[in-house]
Design a protein around this motif. Structure first.
Motif, PDB file in Angstrom:
ATOM      1  N   GLN A  96      31.377  48.525  75.024  1.00  0.00           N
ATOM      2  CA  GLN A  96      30.517  48.306  73.855  1.00  0.00           C
ATOM      3  C   GLN A  96      29.348  47.374  74.182  1.00  0.00           C
ATOM      4  OE1 GLN A  96      30.401  49.946  71.252  1.00  0.00           O
ATOM      5  NE2 GLN A  96      32.418  50.670  70.625  1.00  0.00           N
ATOM      6  N   THR A  97      29.600  46.381  75.024  1.00  0.00           N
ATOM      7  CA  THR A  97      28.513  45.461  75.375  1.00  0.00           C
ATOM      8  C   THR A  97      27.450  46.181  76.202  1.00  0.00           C
ATOM      9  OG1 THR A  97      30.069  43.637  75.344  1.00  0.00           O
ATOM     10  CG2 THR A  97      27.971  43.217  76.407  1.00  0.00           C
ATOM     11  N   THR A  98      27.912  47.070  77.079  1.00  0.00           N
ATOM     12  CA  THR A  98      26.965  47.870  77.857  1.00  0.00           C
ATOM     13  C   THR A  98      26.072  48.682  76.911  1.00  0.00           C
ATOM     14  OG1 THR A  98      28.603  48.040  79.615  1.00  0.00           O
ATOM     15  CG2 THR A  98      26.782  49.595  79.687  1.00  0.00           C
ATOM     16  N   ARG A  99      26.699  49.279  75.909  1.00  0.00           N
ATOM     17  CA  ARG A  99      25.951  50.057  74.918  1.00  0.00           C
ATOM     18  C   ARG A  99      24.989  49.166  74.129  1.00  0.00           C
ATOM     19  NH1 ARG A  99      29.121  52.359  70.265  1.00  0.00           N
ATOM     20  NH2 ARG A  99      27.235  53.144  69.308  1.00  0.00           N
ATOM     21  N   LEU A 100      25.488  48.002  73.772  1.00  0.00           N
ATOM     22  CA  LEU A 100      24.667  47.066  72.998  1.00  0.00           C
ATOM     23  C   LEU A 100      23.431  46.632  73.795  1.00  0.00           C
ATOM     24  CD1 LEU A 100      24.165  45.095  70.611  1.00  0.00           C
ATOM     25  CD2 LEU A 100      25.659  43.468  71.785  1.00  0.00           C
ATOM     26  N   ASN A 101      23.644  46.305  75.070  1.00  0.00           N
ATOM     27  CA  ASN A 101      22.520  45.884  75.901  1.00  0.00           C
ATOM     28  C   ASN A 101      21.484  46.996  76.026  1.00  0.00           C
ATOM     29  OD1 ASN A 101      23.571  43.339  76.328  1.00  0.00           O
ATOM     30  ND2 ASN A 101      24.571  43.874  78.247  1.00  0.00           N
ATOM     31  N   ASP A 102      21.989  48.224  76.116  1.00  0.00           N
ATOM     32  CA  ASP A 102      21.091  49.372  76.222  1.00  0.00           C
ATOM     33  C   ASP A 102      20.291  49.542  74.927  1.00  0.00           C
ATOM     34  OD1 ASP A 102      20.089  51.868  77.363  1.00  0.00           O
ATOM     35  OD2 ASP A 102      21.317  52.809  75.805  1.00  0.00           O
ATOM     36  N   ALA A 103      20.973  49.403  73.809  1.00  0.00           N
ATOM     37  CA  ALA A 103      20.298  49.543  72.517  1.00  0.00           C
ATOM     38  C   ALA A 103      19.222  48.467  72.364  1.00  0.00           C
ATOM     39  CB  ALA A 103      21.315  49.433  71.387  1.00  0.00           C
ATOM     40  N   HIS A 104      19.560  47.253  72.731  1.00  0.00           N
ATOM     41  CA  HIS A 104      18.611  46.142  72.622  1.00  0.00           C
ATOM     42  C   HIS A 104      17.385  46.386  73.491  1.00  0.00           C
ATOM     43  CE1 HIS A 104      17.508  41.785  73.653  1.00  0.00           C
ATOM     44  NE2 HIS A 104      17.071  42.005  72.437  1.00  0.00           N
ATOM     45  N   ARG A 105      17.646  46.851  74.729  1.00  0.00           N
ATOM     46  CA  ARG A 105      16.558  47.095  75.667  1.00  0.00           C
ATOM     47  C   ARG A 105      15.608  48.164  75.111  1.00  0.00           C
ATOM     48  NH1 ARG A 105      19.898  47.342  79.680  1.00  0.00           N
ATOM     49  NH2 ARG A 105      19.992  49.582  79.841  1.00  0.00           N
TER      50      ARG A 105
END
Lengths: 225, 708
Positions: free
Chosen positions: A90-99
């Motif tokens: 989920q954090t990987t996904r979150l970082n991608d969304a933020h980027r």
């Protein structure tokens, strides 16, 4: 990806790609990618932000930090391996969304993706999705960019110096800003009657990639001094 | 062991707070260990443990007694005292060799000049360049940097256990932010070898910011300027809402105080040779003399800096080491050193002495600063890039126009004691640096906080660290180009995927070559791993679809998988780079990336254009062969001519004529492509393959124009 799923821990129903269970607060697994389905999941929804081009930078940062504090693997140092894995995914996904969301041009591309339009580049698998006609840029635009690039190369090699490059970069930044403003307007009015066609928005957004690349080169040179 | 026989009641309370994880700063020059423990005041402030002769600093020096492989090596001050007399068996600054191969620039630089024999040379003239560099001791034993570092870590662990009165297993170890994968892996291995469970490798500037942020309870955007003994790092961080978010990192993993010492030592040796007026000795031919020059250089550097700090009432200076009067005299007339007037076999180095006379080897602050200024100024480019990457603007105007404002600068590392460095930092950022915390201790303190966060049931501080990848990660594509999948300064954990296709008809395998670095050409990047995806079904060129995915976890460890989309054939690996570098890649990577941006770009555009030209030529020829009957003779001639022009352009050295030729061929064959498509539809074949073929020309022409 609008289906429902049950929380692995408490069983409560939640949106299938929700990162956390609203009932018990546990981190949820990232739904597996099914063949034949678009990879696009709503990055706005993940951060509980309105799906809009006019995103407030501060609201995005605040939401990102708050969700990071709930999802980051470091917060699960003593949890089970399964929960740790969910946290990592989920954090990987979150970082991608933020980027994606923090850059206006990428944000605009994502808004198009959510409407099923993918610009060439990060292409979905061709045989699993309807083949999309790669976006054709107008000949005028391509010629214009070629001239711009020639001018940049000339400034670099011809000894126009940092000043000439900075001038070109400034002109390009103006174009970028104008185009970005136009894209914003088009995206805002997309559902109104008499709106611009989605293809014409895509074309404008694609232009931003050309501008970005041009500016990277101009600034890359600037970093030398 | 002692605790197992404690009373039952007591042991229960012990258990509740027994598990302490260490924060370790494994430095080039000194190493420290810190812990966070619940205290009566409830502040949970991290503290450094006293571990070497009453000091928190353990010199990162390991001495191996000659011929006695059974005895434990000496570590710390005891070892450092033997540096001058036993230069070959006393290893200092091993951190600079972590993850390096026997043929790395770092070893050549040292072997070729001051450390030639004093520091043991690499294992003979071994042709095995892939392995780790090895120090050859005088009794013939060989020691790797990982083993020597493990000795330091083992000492830190056992002395921390003594200080704490309990056994310790877990630790967070700090590394320079700019360490690459090989250097990180080597550090992790050293920890394991020392019997530690390494919870996390934490970037040093991040650790420093963590310690500072908690100390000052502040919010804002900070730059951490970390100049240590062997490495330089700069990081831009934002501290807000209990999250420490690293925005960008940059640096030079081969620049530090050691280089200042060397610059001065080289100068001293040259001066001494000139003063002796005898035949100049060959540099490096006398290890003890070389070592003496380096030790003298370091003392001169420290004395000059201390004198200046003392006179400016800096809180971090050890006021007892020097009187005000001495300090004034040092700055007034400089320091004097002698390297040569000794008897063989005796101690060949005498510490610098204060004298008002002025013999040949006098060094003033001005002399010293003029020698090291070029080195200090090398840090400026990395600072500028880090600010730009973070979208931050310093009060000096450096950084991104209109970016977020920089609120403060934190100094870390012993080399930031140099007055010249402080002036330079104040100048480039336009801010006076924060210096409330001891720059020697601040990294270890931050590491202890992170260790507590990762182990304690209820951590003393409720914060979260978000770190980034220091270098871009990518793949080799056709023509030796590096395609970046994960850009530098991407917040981790992160993942990225991209689809690649085959270049030749019937190609049944694809080499996946994973690289790290900022340069456009693979040969200029660091190679991390290679593997082959085989079993791709035979298809026309450009039809197969291979999806490659990169994943970087919270520890910064990369794994790569590749999957062929038709058959589902897949391969994956966790990237564990070999420790060896085959040449001076890192240095080149770090220093030349900016200088070569233009050269890279030209080379990239030419290669891109050539690859594209070849592809289009092949595709066109194939279509002419299969569907040539659709063309009138005159049309055929026009296309043939366009192909010939493209061939001619491809042989040249400029990309523009190639692009022009591609475009002409593209236009010339448009009608042809439409006819082929119609025929395809008629035959109810896979009509879209031609459509795609044509789309690709447009897309690739665009790519060659500079658009992905």
């Amino acid at each position: 990806m609008n289906g429902q799923a049950a929380c692995w821990s408490c069983g409560a129903a939640h949106r299938v790609d929700a990162p956390l269970c609203e009932a018990c607060g546990k981190v949820q697994p990232v739904p597996p990618h099914r063949p034949g389905e678009a990879r696009t999941s709503d990055k706005f929804a993940m951060l509980a932000l309105p799906r809009s081009f006019d995103l407030d930078d501060e609201a995005l940062s605040t939401a990102f930090r708050a969700l990071s504090r709930k999802l980051h693997p470091d917060r699960f140092a003593r949890a089970t391996p399964q929960e740790r894995r969910f946290a990592l995914e989920q954090t990987t996904r979150l970082n991608d969304a933020h980027r994606t969301l923090r850059t206006p041009a990428k944000r605009a591309e994502h808004l198009l993706e959510l409407r099923g339009i993918h610009l060439a580049g990060e292409r979905e698998s061709a045989h699993q999705l309807p083949v999309q006609q790669p976006l054709q840029m107008s000949m005028e635009f391509l010629e214009e960019m070629m001239e711009e690039r020639e001018a940049l190369l000339e400034a670099k090699h011809g000894g126009g110096g940092a000043e000439a490059i900075a001038k070109l970069a400034a002109a390009m930044e103006l174009k970028q800003a104008t185009t970005l403003a136009r894209v914003g307007e088009m995206l805002r009015g997309l559902d109104a009657p008499g709106a611009a066609s989605i293809e014409s928005v895509a074309e404008q957004i694609a232009r931003l990639r050309y501008y970005e690349r041009y500016l990277d080169e101009a600034h890359g040179r600037g970093a030398e001094g | 062991m002692l605790f197992e026989i404690a009373e039952p009641g007591a042991s229960r309370t012990k258990e509740a707070c027994a598990v302490v994880a260490l924060g370790i700063d494994l430095g080039t020059t000194n190493s420290l260990v810190a812990v966070v423990q619940a205290d009566e005041a409830g502040s949970g402030a991290p503290r450094c443990l006293s571990i070497d002769e009453g000091s928190a600093l353990l010199p990162s020096v390991v001495h191996y007694a000659s011929g006695s492989s059974d005895t434990q090596p000496l570590v710390g001050r005891a070892a450092r005292r033997l540096l001058a007399s036993s230069p070959r068996d006393t290893l200092a600054s091993v951190k600079r060799f972590m993850g390096k191969s026997g043929s790395d620039a770092e070893t050549r630089r040292l072997t070729s000049y001051e450390f030639a024999k004093p520091l043991p040379a690499q294992s003979g003239a071994s042709s095995d360049d892939s392995g780790s560099v090895r120090f050859l001791l005088s009794d013939g034993r060989e020691v790797t940097p990982v083993e020597a570092s493990a000795e330091i870590l083992r000492t830190l662990k056992s002395r921390a256990e003594e200080a704490l009165g309990q056994s310790v297993k877990q630790a967070v170890i700090t590394v320079p932010a700019y360490f690459d994968d090989a250097q990180r892996q080597a550090t992790k291995d050293a920890g394991r070898l020392a019997g530690l469970d390494v919870l996390r490798l934490l970037n040093e500037p991040t650790a420093a910011a963590l310690a500072y942020g908690l100390d000052k309870k502040s919010q804002g955007t900070f730059a951490v300027y970390d100049l240590g003994g062997g490495t330089f790092d700069v990081s831009i961080l934002e501290l807000k809402d209990g999250v420490f978010e690293v925005k960008s990192v940059g640096g030079d993993s081969a620049l530090g105080g050691d280089d200042f010492d060397r610059a001065l030592a080289t100068h001293l040796l040259a001066q001494a040779d000139a003063a002796r007026s005898s035949a100049p000795s060959k540099a490096g031919s006398d290890p003890k003399r070389t070592r003496a020059a380096i030790v003298a250089a370091r003392e001169i550097k420290e004395k000059l800096s201390n004198a200046q700090l003392l006179l400016s009432d800096d809180p971090t200076v050890n006021a007892e080491s020097l009187t005000r009067e001495e300090a004034e005299r040092v700055l007034d007339v400089g320091l004097v050193v002698s390297l040569d007037d000794t008897q063989p076999g005796e101690q060949q180095f005498r510490p610098p002495i204060l004298r008002s006379a002025a013999p040949a080897l006098r060094v003033t602050m001005a002399n010293f600063e003029s020698l090291v200024r070029p080195l200090v100024e090398r840090t400026g480019a990395a600072c500028k890039r880090a600010l730009e990457d973070a979208g931050v603007r310093a009060p000096s105007g450096l950084g991104k126009d209109g970016g977020r404002k920089l609120d403060g600068v934190i100094l870390v590392g012993g080399s930031t004691r140099l007055p010249l460095v402080r002036r330079y930092v104040a100048e480039i950022f336009g801010l006076e640096a924060l210096r409330d915390l001891n720059p020697d201790e601040v990294v270890a303190l931050g590491a202890a906080v992170q260790a507590d966060l990762l182990t304690a049931e209820t951590p003393q501080h409720d914060v979260l660290l978000l770190d980034v990848t220091p270098l871009s990660l990518g793949l080799e594509t056709m023509g030796g180009l590096a395609e970046k999948l994960i850009q530098r300064n991407t917040t981790i954990p992160a993942s990225a995927g991209q689809e690649f296709t085959t270049f030749a008809d019937g190609q049944n395998g694809m080499d996946i070559h994973v690289v790290q670095g900022e340069r456009e050409l693979v040969q200029d990047c660091r190679s991390l791993a290679r593997f082959t995806l085989s079993g791709i079904p035979p298809l026309p060129a450009g039809m197969a679809r291979v999806r490659v995915e990169f994943r970087v976890d919270a520890d910064g460890i990369l794994s790569v998988s590749a999957r062929e989309m038709f058959t589902g054939v897949s391969q994956s690996i966790v990237v564990k780079p070999a420790h060896g570098l085959t040449d001076d890649e890192v240095e080149r990577m770090l220093l030349s990336s900016i200088e070569n941006a233009q050269q890279d770009l030209d080379a990239r555009m030419l290669i891109d254009a050539r690859v594209e030209a070849q592809r289009i030529q092949r595709a066109t020829e194939k279509q002419l062969e299969e569907n040539g009957d659709l063309l009138e003779a005159s049309e055929r001639k026009q296309i043939d001519e366009a192909v010939a022009r493209l061939t001619a352009a491809g042989a040249g050295q400029a990309h523009r004529p190639i692009l022009d030729a591609i475009e002409k061929l593209d236009r010339q064959s448009k009608e042809f492509a439409e006819r082929i498509m119609n025929r395809g539809i008629e035959r109810a074949l896979k009509g879209h393959s031609v459509d795609e073929f044509h789309g690709q020309i447009g897309a690739h022409a665009k790519k060659a124009l500079g658009v992905e």
